[in-house]
Design a protein around this motif. Structure first.
Motif, PDB file in Angstrom:
ATOM      1  N   ASP A   1      39.742  40.550  38.802  1.00 42.71           N
ATOM      2  CA  ASP A   1      38.906  41.785  39.447  1.00 42.71           C
ATOM      3  C   ASP A   1      36.864  40.705  39.046  1.00 42.71           C
ATOM      4  OD1 ASP A   1      39.449  43.947  39.445  1.00 42.71           O
ATOM      5  OD2 ASP A   1      40.230  43.700  36.800  1.00 42.71           O
ATOM      6  N   ILE A   2      37.175  39.669  38.485  1.00 43.34           N
ATOM      7  CA  ILE A   2      35.728  38.755  38.026  1.00 43.34           C
ATOM      8  C   ILE A   2      36.661  37.303  37.883  1.00 43.34           C
ATOM      9  CG2 ILE A   2      33.727  38.621  37.185  1.00 43.34           C
ATOM     10  CD1 ILE A   2      34.425  41.341  36.062  1.00 43.34           C
TER      11      ILE A   2
ATOM     12  N   ALA B   1      40.974  29.814  45.447  1.00 43.81           N
ATOM     13  CA  ALA B   1      41.298  30.433  45.518  1.00 43.81           C
ATOM     14  C   ALA B   1      41.889  31.619  44.779  1.00 43.81           C
ATOM     15  CB  ALA B   1      42.224  29.321  44.383  1.00 43.81           C
ATOM     16  N   VAL B   2      40.954  32.313  44.765  1.00 44.96           N
ATOM     17  CA  VAL B   2      41.314  34.065  44.357  1.00 44.96           C
ATOM     18  C   VAL B   2      40.597  34.875  45.224  1.00 44.96           C
ATOM     19  CG1 VAL B   2      40.612  33.551  41.921  1.00 44.96           C
ATOM     20  CG2 VAL B   2      38.451  34.125  43.585  1.00 44.96           C
TER      21      VAL B   2
ATOM     22  N   LYS C   1      40.595  39.655  48.945  1.00 51.61           N
ATOM     23  CA  LYS C   1      39.930  40.224  49.895  1.00 51.61           C
ATOM     24  C   LYS C   1      41.064  41.358  49.968  1.00 51.61           C
ATOM     25  CE  LYS C   1      37.972  36.691  52.078  1.00 51.61           C
ATOM     26  NZ  LYS C   1      37.650  35.486  53.338  1.00 51.61           N
ATOM     27  N   LYS C   2      42.607  40.948  50.230  1.00 53.59           N
ATOM     28  CA  LYS C   2      43.882  42.123  49.954  1.00 53.59           C
ATOM     29  C   LYS C   2      43.216  43.304  49.110  1.00 53.59           C
ATOM     30  CE  LYS C   2      48.398  42.032  49.993  1.00 53.59           C
ATOM     31  NZ  LYS C   2      49.792  41.291  49.463  1.00 53.59           N
TER      32      LYS C   2
ATOM     33  N   ARG D   1      30.618  39.974  51.729  1.00 52.92           N
ATOM     34  CA  ARG D   1      30.175  41.330  51.841  1.00 52.92           C
ATOM     35  C   ARG D   1      31.316  42.678  52.417  1.00 52.92           C
ATOM     36  NH1 ARG D   1      24.403  42.257  49.810  1.00 52.92           N
ATOM     37  NH2 ARG D   1      24.745  41.123  47.847  1.00 52.92           N
ATOM     38  N   ALA D   2      31.907  42.414  53.394  1.00 53.78           N
ATOM     39  CA  ALA D   2      32.119  43.744  53.451  1.00 53.78           C
ATOM     40  C   ALA D   2      33.919  43.450  53.027  1.00 53.78           C
ATOM     41  CB  ALA D   2      33.273  42.824  55.549  1.00 53.78           C
TER      42      ALA D   2
END
Length: 288
Positions: free
Chosen positions: A86-87, A125-126, A131-132, A175-176
């Motif tokens: 998540d972060i 890497a993340v 994005k998925k 942001r999108a």
């Protein structure tokens, strides 16, 4: 609500250790922290700080941010073991003070590999995973020296300017995907890194081969840094990072963490598009 999965770098000391401890000991257990150190031999302070939370709300991993294979393996393993990331919080950093033309190629490669390329490669890497999922936070611990470059900290400043350029650009495009980027920019604080930089400065002052003009400027900078009050701690930065970047739904991009007197001087210098206000300010620090 399920705890958020946090992958962190630079957790053996300073801001990274303070932030990992704060999240791991969160009273509401909102986080599971995968705290990384460059080698397991560096984990003692972190283990002592988190106590009984070890292997419950915090897990320690070895991660060298200059090693692409290591980065890929850790990110893959965290997602496999915890289901997601998540972060991402990038804290790991190095620095030195030197007369610019005396900096070696080896020093340049190392500082950029850790401070600039490392955070970029971790983000790469993340990002496919975030994005998925269309969710995520990327927090970069930078420096106020990303806003105003200090003389004799040339390469350190260059790495911070570089990493901020990448993540400022990234912030707009992601942001999108509901991914937020935060740049945390602490000023002088009580950490081992600043102590190390001042030790470098003292070595230069004691170097008999240094030019007289250079020496006068180094002495001026040393006086300025010695007189500078370090009113903020790593724990203060950890608190600001948490409340500004993690506890709000839509955190802003930049978080400059300076006391009021430094904030006003910085604001005035940055408002001058010619850059001459910054040059004048820094020359004053050098005793001119």
């Amino acid at each position: 609500m399920a705890p958020q999965i946090v992958l962190m770098t630079g957790c053996s000391a300073g801001i990274g250790l303070a932030t990992a401890k704060r999240l791991a000991l969160d009273i509401d257990q909102r986080y599971i922290v995968i705290a990384s150190v460059i080698a397991m031999s560096e984990k003692a302070n972190l283990v002592a700080a988190v106590g009984g939370s070890l292997n419950k709300t915090i897990f320690i991993r070895e991660l060298d941010v200059t090693n692409d294979t290591n980065i890929s393996d850790v990110v893959r393993d965290v997602i496999r073991e915890h289901g997601r990331i998540d972060i991402l919080i990038s804290v790991a950093g190095v620095g030195f003070v030197e007369i610019p033309e005396r900096v070696t190629r080896e020093q340049i490669d190392k500082i950029f590999s850790v401070n600039t390329i490392g955070p970029i490669r971790l983000a790469q890497a993340v990002l496919p995973h975030m994005k998925k999922r269309k969710a995520g936070r990327i927090v970069i611990v930078s420096s106020d020296m990303s806003r105003q470059a200090w003389p004799y900290f040339d390469l350190y400043c260059a790495t911070k300017f570089g990493v901020e350029g990448f993540f400022e650009a990234l912030a707009s495009s992601v942001r999108a995907f509901n991914i937020r980027v935060c740049l945390v920019e602490p000023g002088p604080i009580t950490t081992g890194l600043l102590d190390s930089l001042q030790n470098d400065l003292q070595k230069l002052i004691n170097d008999k081969t240094v030019d007289d003009i250079e020496l006068r400027q180094l002495l001026g900078l040393n006086r300025d840094l010695s007189d500078m009050e370090r009113t903020r701690s790593a724990e203060d930065v950890a608190a600001d990072l948490t409340t500004r970047c993690l506890d709000v739904d839509e955190p802003v991009l930049r978080h400059l963490l300076l006391d009021d007197k430094f904030m006003s001087a910085t604001r005035e210098a940055l408002a001058d598009l010619t850059g001459e206000s910054t040059v004048t300010f820094m020359r004053n620090q050098l005793g001119h």
